[in-house]
Design a protein around this motif. Sequence first.
Motif, PDB file in Angstrom:
ATOM      1  N   SER A 103      48.341  49.338  43.930  1.00 42.13           N
ATOM      2  CA  SER A 103      49.061  49.101  42.674  1.00 42.13           C
ATOM      3  C   SER A 103      48.227  48.297  41.681  1.00 42.13           C
ATOM      4  O   SER A 103      48.472  48.358  40.481  1.00 42.13           O
ATOM      5  N   GLY A 104      47.267  47.520  42.190  1.00 38.24           N
ATOM      6  CA  GLY A 104      46.443  46.708  41.316  1.00 38.24           C
ATOM      7  C   GLY A 104      47.171  45.541  40.685  1.00 38.24           C
ATOM      8  O   GLY A 104      46.670  44.939  39.730  1.00 38.24           O
ATOM      9  N   SER A 105      48.326  45.213  41.193  1.00 39.69           N
ATOM     10  CA  SER A 105      49.135  44.176  40.547  1.00 39.69           C
ATOM     11  C   SER A 105      48.572  42.776  40.758  1.00 39.69           C
ATOM     12  O   SER A 105      48.751  41.901  39.920  1.00 39.69           O
ATOM     13  N   SER A 106      47.902  42.544  41.876  1.00 41.55           N
ATOM     14  CA  SER A 106      47.326  41.223  42.111  1.00 41.55           C
ATOM     15  C   SER A 106      46.148  41.351  43.059  1.00 41.55           C
ATOM     16  O   SER A 106      46.059  42.304  43.827  1.00 41.55           O
ATOM     17  N   GLY A 107      45.264  40.381  42.977  1.00 39.11           N
ATOM     18  CA  GLY A 107      44.091  40.390  43.832  1.00 39.11           C
ATOM     19  C   GLY A 107      44.145  39.290  44.873  1.00 39.11           C
ATOM     20  O   GLY A 107      44.925  38.341  44.757  1.00 39.11           O
TER      21      GLY A 107
END
Length: 122
Positions: free
Chosen positions: A54-58
């Motif tokens: 999703s790329g929402s957080s790393g």
Amino acid sequence: QVQLVESGGGLVQAGGSLRLSCAASGSGFSRYVMGWFRQAPGKEREFVAGIRWSGSSGYYKDSVKGRFTIGRDNAKSTVNLQMNSLKPEDTAVYYCAARTGNIVTTMDYDYWGQGTQVTVSS
């Protein structure tokens, strides 16, 4: 199956910035967890940063938090690592990797790139 090619490494002075990119080919990129790892001479490979589909957080190694940022573009099948405030201890070969599943902070990745050298001079 996915193939990974890193780019963007180089030589930079301490305090400088570099942006690493990883281009993926093959199918299903958006389903993979993506990670960046590094290996310095004489040391074991270590996890640096990772990101879910999703790329929402790393997720980050403690020593790079606040300095490095991971991002992905599923439409372009790329994952990047923006590295700011670089330190000599960041010197290493940096690898891009991909894995199936949901776990990010593990060494157990399925596919690896060939690596790109980052050298930070003091």
